[in-house]
Structures are given as structure tokens and as C-alpha cells.
Design a protein around this motif. Sequence first.
Motif, PDB file in Angstrom:
ATOM      1  N   THR A 186       0.993 -14.601  -0.031  1.00 43.25           N
ATOM      2  CA  THR A 186       0.239 -13.479   0.539  1.00 43.25           C
ATOM      3  C   THR A 186      -0.709 -13.963   1.628  1.00 43.25           C
ATOM      4  OG1 THR A 186       0.358 -12.247  -1.549  1.00 43.25           O
ATOM      5  CG2 THR A 186      -1.368 -11.610   0.021  1.00 43.25           C
ATOM      6  N   LEU A 277      -4.297  -7.323  -5.453  1.00 40.38           N
ATOM      7  CA  LEU A 277      -3.550  -8.026  -4.416  1.00 40.38           C
ATOM      8  C   LEU A 277      -3.562  -7.221  -3.118  1.00 40.38           C
ATOM      9  CD1 LEU A 277      -1.897 -10.646  -4.121  1.00 40.38           C
ATOM     10  CD2 LEU A 277       0.154  -9.303  -4.605  1.00 40.38           C
ATOM     11  N   ARG A 281      -4.855  -8.205   0.824  1.00 39.83           N
ATOM     12  CA  ARG A 281      -4.193  -7.917   2.104  1.00 39.83           C
ATOM     13  C   ARG A 281      -5.087  -7.064   2.997  1.00 39.83           C
ATOM     14  NH1 ARG A 281       0.250  -6.604  -1.494  1.00 39.83           N
ATOM     15  NH2 ARG A 281       1.737  -8.337  -1.610  1.00 39.83           N
ATOM     16  N   TYR A 296      -2.442 -16.079   9.057  1.00 38.68           N
ATOM     17  CA  TYR A 296      -2.151 -14.714   8.590  1.00 38.68           C
ATOM     18  C   TYR A 296      -2.134 -13.755   9.784  1.00 38.68           C
ATOM     19  CZ  TYR A 296      -2.503 -10.316   6.009  1.00 38.68           C
ATOM     20  OH  TYR A 296      -2.268  -9.058   5.518  1.00 38.68           O
ATOM     21  N   ASP A 310       8.983  -4.828   1.327  1.00 40.80           N
ATOM     22  CA  ASP A 310       8.600  -5.131  -0.051  1.00 40.80           C
ATOM     23  C   ASP A 310       9.845  -5.347  -0.898  1.00 40.80           C
ATOM     24  OD1 ASP A 310       5.893  -4.921   0.440  1.00 40.80           O
ATOM     25  OD2 ASP A 310       5.855  -2.756   0.058  1.00 40.80           O
TER      26      ASP A 310
END
Length: 320
Positions: A186, A277, A281, A296, A310
Motif C-alpha cells: 500500500t 487501510l 491511502r 507513492y 482492486d
Amino acid sequence: MLTQDILKAQLGTLQSSMSEVTVKPFMQHAERWFADEVGTDLWTYLKALPPTDAAQAELLRLTQSCLAWQCYSLAFPHQKFRVGDLGMMKASPQNAIAVTKWEYADSRDANLSMLDLSLEYFWRELEIQRPAAWTASSAYQERQRHLIRSAAEFGSLLPIAGRNYRFFQKLLPHLADVENDIIRVTLTTQVYKDLMQKWLAPEPAFSFEEEMLLTHCRKALAYLGTYEAWPYLPLSLNETGISERRDKSGMLEEVAADGNLRQSMRQQLYNDGQKRLAQVRSFLDETATSTLFSSYYQQNLVAGAVIPDDDFTNKPHVIL
């Protein structure tokens, strides 16, 4: 390091007539166990601490407490019997009666609870003192490589779990897997690597944004790690096969929760983990720039960046 006098001073309730010969083997096992827990460098340092050192007095006392309660927990089941040429016998001194099953089970659990408490206080005091023998050791690096390092930290992030050292040790492999497979991915590998380099430093120095990111990551890790461990928690696997544990103490019978409740709880852990989570993000989307969390930013926020779909494979829900 552990002596009969220290054992009696730490336990308080231990009979003064118990000889050192009786508990010596358990003292040695307790010392070996604690050395494995804290690492050779710190163990050597702790053994050399003088009792007169006021600055380290609390650390020394907690070390002795951990050793004493581990020794007593190991010896406790063996104190019920005496073995000799006539076989195994139960001692019944005059004017004394044997404890009931529930009293024995309750005392055994209380001993382990004291061990858990002593260990948590020890690690907390160690983080305050931070001696060089600890921060420069390989055991320190091993402990720091996890974003959640202790049962106390875990309990503060997932309150329902409490602060059970033995439970936390069983969760560690699952927490490590989630940290590598989900948190690292992530954040992107480079952002995760930069954070962990500071996290491993003896004197870590984080910016406000990094502190906030770590907080979000640790919350997500606590819930998702427990979610991953959930199917294995009530099970015992050995040479006889797989069994489900049920504690029957004579005072209170604890049975496994029914399947619907367990599945509902696991689903809730997953939902809460995904929520946290998503907060990771969202925070990165708001703060990442070409200079802050740049990996990122380049992967997810630069115009034209390809964001992967996803993947809901093997996930316990249906998208309609």
C-alpha cells in the motif's frame, strides 16, 4: 542471577521452607528463557547491573520479577506431587488440606497473568531507559522490525485483545505477513523502506506526516493481522491431529463461540481493517508530493499513473 532470596522477595507468598534445591532446575530454565527473549547482549548487561544503581533499580526489579514468575509458573504443576521409591504420592501435611481443582486452575492462570504483566512492565521500562547494550544489539533490531512490538502496543490499537504477552507472540507471524504483503504494498516499497530505516534507528526522528502515517498503518495492521490469524486461534495442531481447545477449570467453563458469532467477528475485523487501510491511502493521497512520500506520489498520483484494479479474490464478501 535468580536466587532463592530474589524468588521469595518477588513472589511474596512462597513458603520460606522451600529449599533452593527444589526449584533450582526451574530457575535455570527461567534464566535461559529470558536470555532468549531479550538477547545475549542485554542479558549480559542485566546480569551485571549492581543492586545499588538507583537509576537502573526499576529495570533490575522487573527483570527479577519476570524471572521469578516464569520460574514459579514452571515449577507450580510439579509441586503437587512427590516421587520416590514407592512411586508418586501427594503430600498432605498435618492440618493442611489439598486445594480444589478450581483453586489450582485459578492460581495457575494468576501466575501466568503476573508473568504477562511483569514482561509488559519490563519492556516499557526498557523503552524508557534504552541502554546502549540494548539499542546496539541484534535483538533490538529484531524487535524493532515490527511496527507493533509488544502486547501493550497491540492492546492499545485493538482494545478487545487486551495485553496478553503469550497471545501476542502467537500473532507475530501473522502481523509480519500483513505488514509485508499489505502495508508495504500500500505504501510502496520505497516509502515503507524509508519509514523502517528511521523506525530501526536507536533515536528515531519522524516528521509530523511520518508520525501520522505510522499511526494509521499500525491501526490497520492490528485489525488485519488479527483477521488473518483468526481461523487458527482456537486450534491446536500436534502429532494426534487437529483439536479445538476448551478450558474447563471447575469454576468457569469456557467453550468456543458458535460458528456464526466467530464468522461475524472475523468479518468485523476485516471491515475495520479495510476502513483503516483506506485511511492510510487517503492520508497519502492528501499529503504525498514529489518530495514527501515521493514513491507513492509517482506511482499513484502523477497524471497518467496506472492504478491497478482492486483484487477481491478469496475475499469474504460479494460486490454487486
